[in-house]
Design a protein around this motif. Structure first.
Motif, PDB file in Angstrom:
ATOM      1  N   LEU A 117       0.844  -1.189   0.000  1.00 40.96           N
ATOM      2  CA  LEU A 117       0.000   0.000   0.000  1.00 40.96           C
ATOM      3  C   LEU A 117       0.886   1.247   0.000  1.00 40.96           C
ATOM      4  CD1 LEU A 117      -2.773  -1.009   2.576  1.00 40.96           C
ATOM      5  CD2 LEU A 117      -3.036  -0.782   0.095  1.00 40.96           C
ATOM      6  N   MET A 118       0.555   2.201  -0.845  1.00 39.80           N
ATOM      7  CA  MET A 118       1.386   3.402  -0.969  1.00 39.80           C
ATOM      8  C   MET A 118       1.421   4.215   0.324  1.00 39.80           C
ATOM      9  SD  MET A 118       3.032   3.568  -3.750  1.00 39.80           S
ATOM     10  CE  MET A 118       3.524   5.291  -3.754  1.00 39.80           C
ATOM     11  N   VAL A 119       0.338   4.193   1.090  1.00 42.91           N
ATOM     12  CA  VAL A 119       0.319   4.961   2.342  1.00 42.91           C
ATOM     13  C   VAL A 119       1.354   4.403   3.316  1.00 42.91           C
ATOM     14  CG1 VAL A 119      -1.535   3.580   3.420  1.00 42.91           C
ATOM     15  CG2 VAL A 119      -1.181   5.946   4.119  1.00 42.91           C
ATOM     16  N   THR A 120       1.525   3.082   3.359  1.00 46.72           N
ATOM     17  CA  THR A 120       2.551   2.465   4.201  1.00 46.72           C
ATOM     18  C   THR A 120       3.936   2.836   3.676  1.00 46.72           C
ATOM     19  OG1 THR A 120       1.120   0.588   4.743  1.00 46.72           O
ATOM     20  CG2 THR A 120       3.475   0.282   5.065  1.00 46.72           C
ATOM     21  N   LYS A 121       4.110   2.697   2.380  1.00 47.88           N
ATOM     22  CA  LYS A 121       5.405   2.966   1.742  1.00 47.88           C
ATOM     23  C   LYS A 121       5.869   4.405   1.991  1.00 47.88           C
ATOM     24  CE  LYS A 121       7.570   2.280  -2.816  1.00 47.88           C
ATOM     25  NZ  LYS A 121       8.215   3.567  -3.045  1.00 47.88           N
TER      26      LYS A 121
END
Length: 342
Positions: free
Chosen positions: A195-199
């Motif tokens: 997930l981009m939010v985690t990244k």
């Protein structure tokens, strides 16, 4: 007796076609006439036949919402009802209904999107997540179908309209806040690594440690589902380390709730022994024990801006893609404390 468009036209002393244009909010009709006709519609109790209008205009007057997982899991997290409230608020103003698609697996989510597009069930789609190498985004780009992303796209940023926070900067600033309190052993609990939010938040976390010349261990980075149980499992893993962290950044408040309850259960007082901070600033952040320091990402505004941008794309397909960054704010509460060695 059913009130018809002709009844409205007769009382307003206009042609039925003028009433139709008022319903469609046509720019060809003056605001004065619109106001007068709408007042008469209200007085007579006239409600436009949206199905007939959709058939005539080749539109559905519906927006598709695509969740990152099954509704059963997604709606456990307060983020999704709140972001949908924002989407619904603007959609209601413009007369759009919402059509929701969920799936247990990535393949089911993809198939649901294909059905929405091929079946012309909606005029546009809001993706409520951003995943690395997501085939859904590629499919929507190929089909030239109107869509908006909540989150930063992994690729094709110039081809996608998206609404997001600066999650990299937020992750860095939250980490720097802990460092300013004297913490040197910092852990990060994220959602799925694809997930981009985690990244993005993890990238900010790592950059802050690097700038402060602090060591970073992979043992202090844990990935779990965005659920309370995910937070519980993650913190148990961190507490099993020979030297547990003195501070934990969690990428989601629901996970953080699991972290707080497990720390209390295991006898680790928050913030006396371990400090905790999180993201989203949902309603229970204020009433958790202790009240949780959290980054307010303005969830409602994310949804509202997403719906607004999508309707713009639907009504004006020639508009170029754009990105909107919604501002965030760190809300400091009692779950963080200055760390003194020994």
């Amino acid at each position: 007796m059913v009130v018809t468009i002709k009844d409205v036209a007769k009382k307003a002393n206009v042609a039925p076609s003028t009433v139709s244009r008022v319903i469609a909010d046509s720019s060809r009709i003056s605001e004065k006439t619109k106001k007068r006709v709408r007042k008469i519609m209200d007085e007579l109790g006239y409600h436009p036949n949206m199905n007939a209008r959709s058939l005539a205009n080749q539109t559905t007057q519906a927006i598709g919402l695509v969740m990152p997982s099954s509704a059963g899991k997604a709606f456990q997290n307060p983020f999704f009802p709140e972001v949908i409230r924002g989407i619904s608020s603007f959609s209601h103003i413009k007369g759009y209904s919402l059509y929701m698609s969920t799936g247990e697996t990535e393949q089911e989510i993809y198939e649901g999107v294909v059905k929405m597009v091929q079946g012309r069930r909606v005029d546009g789609i809001v993706l409520l997540y951003s995943r690395i190498d997501d085939p859904v985004i590629q499919y929507l780009i190929e089909q030239q179908f109107p869509f908006v992303l909540i989150g930063k796209p992994h690729q094709s940023t110039g081809e996608v309209t998206y609404i997001d926070n600066d999650n990299y900067l937020a992750g860095r600033e939250l980490t720097e806040y802990f460092i300013s309190l004297g913490h040197k052993r910092l852990a990060f609990i994220g959602g799925s690594p694809d997930l981009m939010v985690t990244k993005e938040r993890l990238a900010g976390f790592k950059e802050a440690l690097k700038l402060a010349d602090l060591p970073m261990s992979d043992d202090y980075i844990v990935y779990m589902e965005f659920l309370r149980e995910g937070g519980e499992r993650a913190v148990e893993q961190l507490l099993s380390l020979e030297q547990p962290p003195s501070a934990i950044i969690v990428t989601d408040d629901l996970m953080a709730l699991g972290v707080l309850s497990t720390l209390t259960e295991k006898g680790y007082a928050v913030p006396d022994r371990i400090s905790v901070a999180s993201f989203n600033n949902v309603i229970f952040s204020e009433i958790s024990c202790p009240p949780l320091t959290s980054v307010d990402v303005r969830i409602f505004q994310l949804g509202y801006e997403a719906a607004k941008s999508l309707v713009e794309k639907i009504e004006s397909p020639e508009l170029p893609p754009k990105s909107i960054l919604v501002p965030y704010k760190i809300v400091k509460r009692q779950s963080c404390k200055e760390y003194l060695e020994g």
